[in-house]
Design a protein around this motif. Structure first.
Motif, PDB file in Angstrom:
ATOM      1  N   TYR A 142       0.825  -1.205   0.000  1.00  0.00           N
ATOM      2  CA  TYR A 142       0.000   0.000   0.000  1.00  0.00           C
ATOM      3  C   TYR A 142       0.863   1.262   0.000  1.00  0.00           C
ATOM      4  O   TYR A 142       0.552   2.241  -0.681  1.00  0.00           O
ATOM      5  CB  TYR A 142      -0.922   0.007   1.218  1.00  0.00           C
ATOM      6  CG  TYR A 142      -2.090  -0.953   1.121  1.00  0.00           C
ATOM      7  CD1 TYR A 142      -2.416  -1.570  -0.083  1.00  0.00           C
ATOM      8  CD2 TYR A 142      -2.881  -1.239   2.233  1.00  0.00           C
ATOM      9  CE1 TYR A 142      -3.495  -2.440  -0.168  1.00  0.00           C
ATOM     10  CE2 TYR A 142      -3.959  -2.104   2.151  1.00  0.00           C
ATOM     11  CZ  TYR A 142      -4.254  -2.705   0.951  1.00  0.00           C
ATOM     12  OH  TYR A 142      -5.321  -3.561   0.866  1.00  0.00           O
ATOM     13  N   ARG A 143       1.940   1.246   0.788  1.00  0.00           N
ATOM     14  CA  ARG A 143       2.820   2.425   0.843  1.00  0.00           C
ATOM     15  C   ARG A 143       3.452   2.676  -0.526  1.00  0.00           C
ATOM     16  O   ARG A 143       3.521   3.810  -0.996  1.00  0.00           O
ATOM     17  CB  ARG A 143       3.895   2.224   1.909  1.00  0.00           C
ATOM     18  CG  ARG A 143       4.865   3.397   2.041  1.00  0.00           C
ATOM     19  CD  ARG A 143       5.764   3.232   3.259  1.00  0.00           C
ATOM     20  NE  ARG A 143       6.703   4.345   3.360  1.00  0.00           N
ATOM     21  CZ  ARG A 143       7.975   4.282   2.988  1.00  0.00           C
ATOM     22  NH1 ARG A 143       8.470   3.149   2.505  1.00  0.00           N
ATOM     23  NH2 ARG A 143       8.755   5.334   3.110  1.00  0.00           N
ATOM     24  N   THR A 144       3.905   1.608  -1.165  1.00  0.00           N
ATOM     25  CA  THR A 144       4.499   1.737  -2.497  1.00  0.00           C
ATOM     26  C   THR A 144       3.489   2.290  -3.490  1.00  0.00           C
ATOM     27  O   THR A 144       3.799   3.176  -4.299  1.00  0.00           O
ATOM     28  CB  THR A 144       5.019   0.372  -2.972  1.00  0.00           C
ATOM     29  OG1 THR A 144       6.040  -0.080  -2.079  1.00  0.00           O
ATOM     30  CG2 THR A 144       5.583   0.477  -4.384  1.00  0.00           C
ATOM     31  N   GLN A 145       2.275   1.770  -3.439  1.00  0.00           N
ATOM     32  CA  GLN A 145       1.219   2.245  -4.334  1.00  0.00           C
ATOM     33  C   GLN A 145       1.013   3.742  -4.182  1.00  0.00           C
ATOM     34  O   GLN A 145       0.904   4.476  -5.171  1.00  0.00           O
ATOM     35  CB  GLN A 145      -0.080   1.501  -4.031  1.00  0.00           C
ATOM     36  CG  GLN A 145      -1.259   1.968  -4.881  1.00  0.00           C
ATOM     37  CD  GLN A 145      -2.569   1.311  -4.457  1.00  0.00           C
ATOM     38  OE1 GLN A 145      -2.628   0.607  -3.439  1.00  0.00           O
ATOM     39  NE2 GLN A 145      -3.618   1.537  -5.209  1.00  0.00           N
ATOM     40  N   ALA A 146       0.980   4.221  -2.948  1.00  0.00           N
ATOM     41  CA  ALA A 146       0.745   5.644  -2.699  1.00  0.00           C
ATOM     42  C   ALA A 146       1.851   6.497  -3.321  1.00  0.00           C
ATOM     43  O   ALA A 146       1.581   7.519  -3.973  1.00  0.00           O
ATOM     44  CB  ALA A 146       0.653   5.903  -1.200  1.00  0.00           C
ATOM     45  N   HIS A 147       3.106   6.083  -3.156  1.00  0.00           N
ATOM     46  CA  HIS A 147       4.209   6.874  -3.696  1.00  0.00           C
ATOM     47  C   HIS A 147       4.294   6.750  -5.220  1.00  0.00           C
ATOM     48  O   HIS A 147       4.717   7.698  -5.899  1.00  0.00           O
ATOM     49  CB  HIS A 147       5.517   6.464  -3.035  1.00  0.00           C
ATOM     50  CG  HIS A 147       5.643   6.953  -1.614  1.00  0.00           C
ATOM     51  ND1 HIS A 147       5.983   8.254  -1.311  1.00  0.00           N
ATOM     52  CD2 HIS A 147       5.430   6.326  -0.427  1.00  0.00           C
ATOM     53  CE1 HIS A 147       6.005   8.402   0.007  1.00  0.00           C
ATOM     54  NE2 HIS A 147       5.659   7.251   0.561  1.00  0.00           N
ATOM     55  N   LEU A 148       3.895   5.623  -5.767  1.00  0.00           N
ATOM     56  CA  LEU A 148       3.826   5.501  -7.227  1.00  0.00           C
ATOM     57  C   LEU A 148       2.796   6.476  -7.791  1.00  0.00           C
ATOM     58  O   LEU A 148       3.053   7.153  -8.799  1.00  0.00           O
ATOM     59  CB  LEU A 148       3.475   4.064  -7.622  1.00  0.00           C
ATOM     60  CG  LEU A 148       4.600   3.039  -7.536  1.00  0.00           C
ATOM     61  CD1 LEU A 148       4.039   1.621  -7.591  1.00  0.00           C
ATOM     62  CD2 LEU A 148       5.603   3.243  -8.685  1.00  0.00           C
ATOM     63  N   TYR A 149       1.646   6.562  -7.159  1.00  0.00           N
ATOM     64  CA  TYR A 149       0.652   7.534  -7.605  1.00  0.00           C
ATOM     65  C   TYR A 149       1.184   8.957  -7.441  1.00  0.00           C
ATOM     66  O   TYR A 149       0.932   9.829  -8.288  1.00  0.00           O
ATOM     67  CB  TYR A 149      -0.650   7.361  -6.817  1.00  0.00           C
ATOM     68  CG  TYR A 149      -1.480   6.182  -7.245  1.00  0.00           C
ATOM     69  CD1 TYR A 149      -1.568   5.813  -8.589  1.00  0.00           C
ATOM     70  CD2 TYR A 149      -2.204   5.434  -6.320  1.00  0.00           C
ATOM     71  CE1 TYR A 149      -2.333   4.736  -8.984  1.00  0.00           C
ATOM     72  CE2 TYR A 149      -2.975   4.356  -6.710  1.00  0.00           C
ATOM     73  CZ  TYR A 149      -3.037   4.008  -8.047  1.00  0.00           C
ATOM     74  OH  TYR A 149      -3.799   2.940  -8.445  1.00  0.00           O
ATOM     75  N   GLY A 150       1.934   9.187  -6.351  1.00  0.00           N
ATOM     76  CA  GLY A 150       2.551  10.499  -6.194  1.00  0.00           C
ATOM     77  C   GLY A 150       3.460  10.821  -7.366  1.00  0.00           C
ATOM     78  O   GLY A 150       3.452  11.944  -7.887  1.00  0.00           O
ATOM     79  N   ALA A 164      -1.254   9.910   1.292  1.00  0.00           N
ATOM     80  CA  ALA A 164      -2.095   9.511   2.422  1.00  0.00           C
ATOM     81  C   ALA A 164      -2.883   8.259   2.044  1.00  0.00           C
ATOM     82  O   ALA A 164      -3.317   8.108   0.899  1.00  0.00           O
ATOM     83  CB  ALA A 164      -3.050  10.634   2.810  1.00  0.00           C
ATOM     84  N   ILE A 165      -3.027   7.383   3.007  1.00  0.00           N
ATOM     85  CA  ILE A 165      -3.881   6.207   2.843  1.00  0.00           C
ATOM     86  C   ILE A 165      -4.966   6.289   3.908  1.00  0.00           C
ATOM     87  O   ILE A 165      -4.672   6.383   5.110  1.00  0.00           O
ATOM     88  CB  ILE A 165      -3.094   4.897   2.982  1.00  0.00           C
ATOM     89  CG1 ILE A 165      -1.921   4.873   1.988  1.00  0.00           C
ATOM     90  CG2 ILE A 165      -4.015   3.701   2.741  1.00  0.00           C
ATOM     91  CD1 ILE A 165      -1.031   3.656   2.128  1.00  0.00           C
ATOM     92  N   CYS A 166      -6.199   6.280   3.458  1.00  0.00           N
ATOM     93  CA  CYS A 166      -7.342   6.457   4.352  1.00  0.00           C
ATOM     94  C   CYS A 166      -8.008   5.095   4.559  1.00  0.00           C
ATOM     95  O   CYS A 166      -8.739   4.615   3.686  1.00  0.00           O
ATOM     96  CB  CYS A 166      -8.323   7.462   3.757  1.00  0.00           C
ATOM     97  SG  CYS A 166      -7.532   9.047   3.347  1.00  0.00           S
ATOM     98  N   LEU A 179      -6.324   7.299   9.409  1.00  0.00           N
ATOM     99  CA  LEU A 179      -5.782   8.056   8.287  1.00  0.00           C
ATOM    100  C   LEU A 179      -4.273   8.185   8.463  1.00  0.00           C
ATOM    101  O   LEU A 179      -3.800   8.775   9.437  1.00  0.00           O
ATOM    102  CB  LEU A 179      -6.435   9.442   8.202  1.00  0.00           C
ATOM    103  CG  LEU A 179      -7.972   9.451   8.235  1.00  0.00           C
ATOM    104  CD1 LEU A 179      -8.497  10.873   8.118  1.00  0.00           C
ATOM    105  CD2 LEU A 179      -8.554   8.564   7.137  1.00  0.00           C
ATOM    106  N   TRP A 180      -3.531   7.627   7.520  1.00  0.00           N
ATOM    107  CA  TRP A 180      -2.068   7.610   7.576  1.00  0.00           C
ATOM    108  C   TRP A 180      -1.508   8.530   6.493  1.00  0.00           C
ATOM    109  O   TRP A 180      -2.041   8.583   5.381  1.00  0.00           O
ATOM    110  CB  TRP A 180      -1.571   6.186   7.359  1.00  0.00           C
ATOM    111  CG  TRP A 180      -0.074   6.053   7.205  1.00  0.00           C
ATOM    112  CD1 TRP A 180       0.834   5.832   8.190  1.00  0.00           C
ATOM    113  CD2 TRP A 180       0.674   6.134   5.984  1.00  0.00           C
ATOM    114  NE1 TRP A 180       2.113   5.761   7.670  1.00  0.00           N
ATOM    115  CE2 TRP A 180       2.041   5.948   6.305  1.00  0.00           C
ATOM    116  CE3 TRP A 180       0.319   6.340   4.645  1.00  0.00           C
ATOM    117  CZ2 TRP A 180       3.046   5.968   5.339  1.00  0.00           C
ATOM    118  CZ3 TRP A 180       1.321   6.367   3.688  1.00  0.00           C
ATOM    119  CH2 TRP A 180       2.677   6.181   4.040  1.00  0.00           C
TER     120      TRP A 180
END
Length: 245
Positions: A142-150, A164-166, A179-180
């Protein structure tokens, strides 16, 4: 005339066929949500374009998550009226996060806040998962996914500041949400893309079977390939034990 049993059977059929036909269920090409998966074997199968092992279960919980995503999109699009003519929330827009060889990897981001430069991803989760992420933070995937979208938004020219991951409760009250967030770090995305391309090169040079042999099956009960292989290995071991008995 059909009786009530026929109606109920049709009711179930419409739901199950609709879930099976949803684009999320049919997707084979690897996307940003999968690149951070811990299991190298699963990534190798995805790189090779393999069909996932058959699973007789209807993915009901993911379908609930998809439905909630649709509702969230509606709410945030409605909220944009407060900022007219400026758009604050960009909902469900596609971004290009990088390349696998010569192939561009694209994905649909849940939400981007143009006011703060924040990428937001909705996760609709059960109580045990919610508790785990509250205690330990999000998974590598999930963390990787968030930064890839960034990275995808940054490549479109937006000043990305944070991801952020909600984690929203599927079974609990709204107050249990978690909320992270952390500052955007392109290196997280680049490292994940480098790992993916390394595995793809391995498949190209030695072949899929040899690449798979380099990694043991993972212990994740939700990994569609490893759980099947572990089950098959267990059945084979039982046969051998019976033959030797």
């Amino acid at each position: 005339m059909s009786d009530t049993r026929d109606v109920l059977a049709d009711y179930v059929q419409v739901i199950e066929e609709s879930i099976a036909a949803h684009p999320r269920s049919l997707q084979k090409r690897i996307g940003p949500s999968e690149i951070g998966i811990d299991c190298e074997r699963r990534l190798i199968h995805k790189i090779a374009g393999d069909d996932e092992p058959a699973d007789s279960r209807i993915p009901w919980k993911p379908a609930l998550g998809t439905a909630m995503h649709t509702q969230l999109e509606e709410w945030f699009n409605t909220d944009n009226a407060h900022y007219d003519p400026v758009i604050r929330w960009i909902c469900e827009d596609r971004v290009d996060v990088g390349e696998l060889g010569d192939t561009h990897i694209t994905g649909s981001t849940d939400l981007f806040d143009t006011f703060t430069g924040t990428v937001l991803d909705h996760k609709i989760v059960g109580n045990s998962t919610l508790s785990k992420y509250r205690t330990h933070g999000p998974s590598r995937q999930y963390r990787t996914q968030a930064h890839l979208y960034g990275r995808g938004w940054a490549r479109r020219g937006y000043p990305v500041q944070a991801v952020a991951i909600c984690f929203l409760p599927r079974e609990a009250e709204w107050s249990k949400r978690f909320l992270w967030t952390e500052p955007y770090d392109e290196q997280v995305a680049l490292d994940a893309l480098a790992r993916l391309n390394m595995l793809a090169e391995m498949v190209r040079v030695v072949g899929k079977d040899a690449a798979l042999a380099a990694y043991d099956p993972c212990s994740n009960p939700f990994c569609p390939w490893c759980k099947t292989e572990q089950r098959n290995r267990g059945t084979k071991t039982q046969r051998i034990d019976r033959a030797l008995a």
